[in-house]
Design a protein around this motif. Structure first.
Motif, PDB file in Angstrom:
ATOM      1  N   PHE A  87       0.846  -1.194   0.000  1.00  0.00           N
ATOM      2  CA  PHE A  87       0.000   0.000   0.000  1.00  0.00           C
ATOM      3  C   PHE A  87       0.881   1.244   0.000  1.00  0.00           C
ATOM      4  O   PHE A  87       1.458   1.615   1.020  1.00  0.00           O
ATOM      5  CB  PHE A  87      -0.917   0.002   1.228  1.00  0.00           C
ATOM      6  N   GLY A  88       1.007   1.842  -1.170  1.00  0.00           N
ATOM      7  CA  GLY A  88       1.793   3.061  -1.276  1.00  0.00           C
ATOM      8  C   GLY A  88       3.289   2.843  -1.414  1.00  0.00           C
ATOM      9  O   GLY A  88       4.036   3.805  -1.551  1.00  0.00           O
ATOM     10  N   GLY A  89       3.733   1.605  -1.372  1.00  0.00           N
ATOM     11  CA  GLY A  89       5.148   1.290  -1.496  1.00  0.00           C
ATOM     12  C   GLY A  89       5.371  -0.168  -1.175  1.00  0.00           C
ATOM     13  O   GLY A  89       4.561  -0.799  -0.478  1.00  0.00           O
ATOM     14  N   PRO A  90       6.470  -0.756  -1.645  1.00  0.00           N
ATOM     15  CA  PRO A  90       6.687  -2.196  -1.499  1.00  0.00           C
ATOM     16  C   PRO A  90       6.899  -2.658  -0.064  1.00  0.00           C
ATOM     17  O   PRO A  90       6.718  -3.843   0.230  1.00  0.00           O
ATOM     18  CB  PRO A  90       7.933  -2.456  -2.348  1.00  0.00           C
ATOM     19  N   THR A  91       7.283  -1.771   0.839  1.00  0.00           N
ATOM     20  CA  THR A  91       7.522  -2.175   2.231  1.00  0.00           C
ATOM     21  C   THR A  91       6.380  -1.786   3.163  1.00  0.00           C
ATOM     22  O   THR A  91       6.460  -1.998   4.369  1.00  0.00           O
ATOM     23  CB  THR A  91       8.837  -1.567   2.756  1.00  0.00           C
ATOM     24  N   SER A  92       5.329  -1.214   2.606  1.00  0.00           N
ATOM     25  CA  SER A  92       4.133  -0.875   3.376  1.00  0.00           C
ATOM     26  C   SER A  92       3.091  -1.953   3.095  1.00  0.00           C
ATOM     27  O   SER A  92       2.579  -2.063   1.974  1.00  0.00           O
ATOM     28  CB  SER A  92       3.609   0.506   2.957  1.00  0.00           C
ATOM     29  N   LEU A  93       2.785  -2.777   4.091  1.00  0.00           N
ATOM     30  CA  LEU A  93       1.956  -3.965   3.889  1.00  0.00           C
ATOM     31  C   LEU A  93       0.651  -3.851   4.669  1.00  0.00           C
ATOM     32  O   LEU A  93       0.655  -3.523   5.864  1.00  0.00           O
ATOM     33  CB  LEU A  93       2.703  -5.214   4.347  1.00  0.00           C
ATOM     34  N   VAL A  94      -0.455  -4.139   3.993  1.00  0.00           N
ATOM     35  CA  VAL A  94      -1.780  -4.135   4.625  1.00  0.00           C
ATOM     36  C   VAL A  94      -2.398  -5.511   4.454  1.00  0.00           C
ATOM     37  O   VAL A  94      -2.446  -6.048   3.341  1.00  0.00           O
ATOM     38  CB  VAL A  94      -2.699  -3.067   4.007  1.00  0.00           C
ATOM     39  N   GLU A  95      -2.859  -6.070   5.561  1.00  0.00           N
ATOM     40  CA  GLU A  95      -3.519  -7.374   5.528  1.00  0.00           C
ATOM     41  C   GLU A  95      -4.882  -7.255   6.196  1.00  0.00           C
ATOM     42  O   GLU A  95      -5.005  -6.671   7.280  1.00  0.00           O
ATOM     43  CB  GLU A  95      -2.682  -8.429   6.246  1.00  0.00           C
ATOM     44  N   ILE A  96      -5.905  -7.799   5.556  1.00  0.00           N
ATOM     45  CA  ILE A  96      -7.272  -7.816   6.085  1.00  0.00           C
ATOM     46  C   ILE A  96      -7.660  -9.259   6.358  1.00  0.00           C
ATOM     47  O   ILE A  96      -7.492 -10.129   5.502  1.00  0.00           O
ATOM     48  CB  ILE A  96      -8.271  -7.209   5.090  1.00  0.00           C
ATOM     49  N   LYS A  97      -8.188  -9.500   7.563  1.00  0.00           N
ATOM     50  CA  LYS A  97      -8.681 -10.830   7.917  1.00  0.00           C
ATOM     51  C   LYS A  97     -10.127 -10.707   8.401  1.00  0.00           C
ATOM     52  O   LYS A  97     -10.453  -9.794   9.176  1.00  0.00           O
ATOM     53  CB  LYS A  97      -7.831 -11.445   9.035  1.00  0.00           C
ATOM     54  N   ASP A 103     -24.068 -14.649  16.103  1.00  0.00           N
ATOM     55  CA  ASP A 103     -25.269 -13.958  15.605  1.00  0.00           C
ATOM     56  C   ASP A 103     -25.025 -13.266  14.267  1.00  0.00           C
ATOM     57  O   ASP A 103     -25.409 -12.103  14.061  1.00  0.00           O
ATOM     58  CB  ASP A 103     -25.764 -12.932  16.638  1.00  0.00           C
ATOM     59  N   ASP A 104     -24.405 -13.976  13.337  1.00  0.00           N
ATOM     60  CA  ASP A 104     -24.181 -13.474  11.974  1.00  0.00           C
ATOM     61  C   ASP A 104     -23.370 -12.177  11.944  1.00  0.00           C
ATOM     62  O   ASP A 104     -23.608 -11.298  11.108  1.00  0.00           O
ATOM     63  CB  ASP A 104     -25.514 -13.260  11.246  1.00  0.00           C
ATOM     64  N   THR A 105     -22.414 -12.060  12.842  1.00  0.00           N
ATOM     65  CA  THR A 105     -21.512 -10.910  12.818  1.00  0.00           C
ATOM     66  C   THR A 105     -20.176 -11.331  12.210  1.00  0.00           C
ATOM     67  O   THR A 105     -19.868 -12.524  12.098  1.00  0.00           O
ATOM     68  CB  THR A 105     -21.264 -10.341  14.220  1.00  0.00           C
ATOM     69  N   THR A 106     -19.398 -10.340  11.826  1.00  0.00           N
ATOM     70  CA  THR A 106     -18.069 -10.580  11.271  1.00  0.00           C
ATOM     71  C   THR A 106     -17.083  -9.669  11.966  1.00  0.00           C
ATOM     72  O   THR A 106     -17.341  -8.472  12.128  1.00  0.00           O
ATOM     73  CB  THR A 106     -18.041 -10.289   9.755  1.00  0.00           C
ATOM     74  N   GLU A 107     -15.950 -10.229  12.387  1.00  0.00           N
ATOM     75  CA  GLU A 107     -14.884  -9.403  12.936  1.00  0.00           C
ATOM     76  C   GLU A 107     -13.844  -9.162  11.857  1.00  0.00           C
ATOM     77  O   GLU A 107     -13.333 -10.095  11.249  1.00  0.00           O
ATOM     78  CB  GLU A 107     -14.212 -10.038  14.145  1.00  0.00           C
ATOM     79  N   LEU A 108     -13.567  -7.902  11.627  1.00  0.00           N
ATOM     80  CA  LEU A 108     -12.537  -7.505  10.665  1.00  0.00           C
ATOM     81  C   LEU A 108     -11.293  -7.088  11.428  1.00  0.00           C
ATOM     82  O   LEU A 108     -11.366  -6.307  12.374  1.00  0.00           O
ATOM     83  CB  LEU A 108     -13.040  -6.350   9.806  1.00  0.00           C
ATOM     84  N   GLN A 109     -10.153  -7.611  11.026  1.00  0.00           N
ATOM     85  CA  GLN A 109      -8.872  -7.173  11.574  1.00  0.00           C
ATOM     86  C   GLN A 109      -8.015  -6.655  10.438  1.00  0.00           C
ATOM     87  O   GLN A 109      -7.835  -7.320   9.423  1.00  0.00           O
ATOM     88  CB  GLN A 109      -8.139  -8.293  12.297  1.00  0.00           C
ATOM     89  N   MET A 110      -7.496  -5.451  10.617  1.00  0.00           N
ATOM     90  CA  MET A 110      -6.597  -4.843   9.648  1.00  0.00           C
ATOM     91  C   MET A 110      -5.226  -4.670  10.281  1.00  0.00           C
ATOM     92  O   MET A 110      -5.108  -4.112  11.371  1.00  0.00           O
ATOM     93  CB  MET A 110      -7.131  -3.485   9.186  1.00  0.00           C
ATOM     94  N   ASP A 111      -4.195  -5.156   9.612  1.00  0.00           N
ATOM     95  CA  ASP A 111      -2.809  -4.974  10.039  1.00  0.00           C
ATOM     96  C   ASP A 111      -2.101  -4.133   8.981  1.00  0.00           C
ATOM     97  O   ASP A 111      -2.121  -4.474   7.795  1.00  0.00           O
ATOM     98  CB  ASP A 111      -2.086  -6.322  10.142  1.00  0.00           C
ATOM     99  N   HIS A 112      -1.486  -3.049   9.420  1.00  0.00           N
ATOM    100  CA  HIS A 112      -0.698  -2.217   8.503  1.00  0.00           C
ATOM    101  C   HIS A 112       0.692  -2.100   9.113  1.00  0.00           C
ATOM    102  O   HIS A 112       0.862  -1.532  10.190  1.00  0.00           O
ATOM    103  CB  HIS A 112      -1.333  -0.829   8.349  1.00  0.00           C
ATOM    104  N   SER A 113       1.689  -2.637   8.422  1.00  0.00           N
ATOM    105  CA  SER A 113       3.053  -2.610   8.935  1.00  0.00           C
ATOM    106  C   SER A 113       3.954  -1.877   7.953  1.00  0.00           C
ATOM    107  O   SER A 113       3.813  -2.000   6.731  1.00  0.00           O
ATOM    108  CB  SER A 113       3.577  -4.028   9.172  1.00  0.00           C
ATOM    109  N   VAL A 114       4.868  -1.081   8.521  1.00  0.00           N
ATOM    110  CA  VAL A 114       5.842  -0.326   7.723  1.00  0.00           C
ATOM    111  C   VAL A 114       7.177  -0.364   8.445  1.00  0.00           C
ATOM    112  O   VAL A 114       7.228  -0.575   9.670  1.00  0.00           O
ATOM    113  CB  VAL A 114       5.399   1.140   7.507  1.00  0.00           C
TER     114      VAL A 114
END
Length: 209
Positions: A87-97, A103-114
């Motif tokens: 994201f924005g450069g080769p060493t800026s990494l974004v992961e979505i899980k 009860d039909d909910t979803t947990e989103l986790q976002m990791d952004h490492s630089v």
């Protein structure tokens, strides 16, 4: 009308420094099934409704470009549970899980490492955290049916409620970095001042202390 503090408090924020890397983590639950959240995150037509237009070859090995924002490469994709991109450069990494909750909910986790050198330490969380908070808010409003077809997310971002949400987001991230113990008060101020200028113009660091 949106409940600003409810949406601020719905997001769990974390910053860590490991070796040469600064990692920002956001987590939020949505009242929707995993497949629905995944589709909203990856379908270009739906993304433009709550985030921004995206173009590119949207598959592993392809690249993407967000209109007026960053682009990157798609490194990994495991529908409907996980994807990883630069994201924005080769060493800026974004992961979505995505994981199914009760009860039909979803947990989103976002990791952004630089790289720590690029982020300037834990305070670097302030350069990206408030922006990602806004994205998670937009996704919530979209999944709740509060964004109409004719609404433009970029215009919505300038609405008084959105501006107030962003100010509270900056406050929350300053608190997160401070409580992490990974930055001195001087380092926190140095990182916060340009972030405040970007996300909460007209405010000062003392307004958030």
């Amino acid at each position: 009308m949106i409940d600003i503090l409810e949406h601020i408090n719905a997001i769990h924020r974390q910053v860590s420094v490991t070796g040469e890397e600064v990692r920002v983590v956001l987590r939020r639950s949505y009242q929707a099934e995993v497949e629905e959240v995944w589709d909203a995150l990856t379908d270009p037509e739906r993304m433009r409704r709550w985030f921004m237009p995206i173009s590119g070859e949207l598959k592993v090995g392809g690249s993407f470009q967000l209109e007026g924002n960053a682009g990157g490469e798609i490194l990994e994709c495991e529908p409907p549970e996980r994807f990883k991109v630069t994201f924005g450069g080769p060493t800026s990494l974004v992961e979505i899980k995505l994981t199914a909750g009760p009860d039909d909910t979803t947990e989103l986790q976002m990791d952004h490492s630089v790289p720590a050198e690029y982020a300037g330490g834990a305070g670097g969380a302030l350069f990206v955290g408030p922006g990602w908070d806004g994205g998670l808010l937009g996704l919530a409003l979209y999944l709740e049916g509060q964004i109409a077809e004719e609404d433009d997310p970029r215009e919505m971002a300038n609405a008084p409620e959105a501006v107030e949400f962003t100010k509270e987001s900056v406050r929350a991230w300053i608190k997160t970095v401070r409580e992490s113990g990974l930055a001195t008060e001087e380092e926190l101020r140095a990182a916060a001042e340009p972030a405040i200028a970007q996300f909460a113009p007209g405010s000062s660091f003392d307004d958030f202390s």
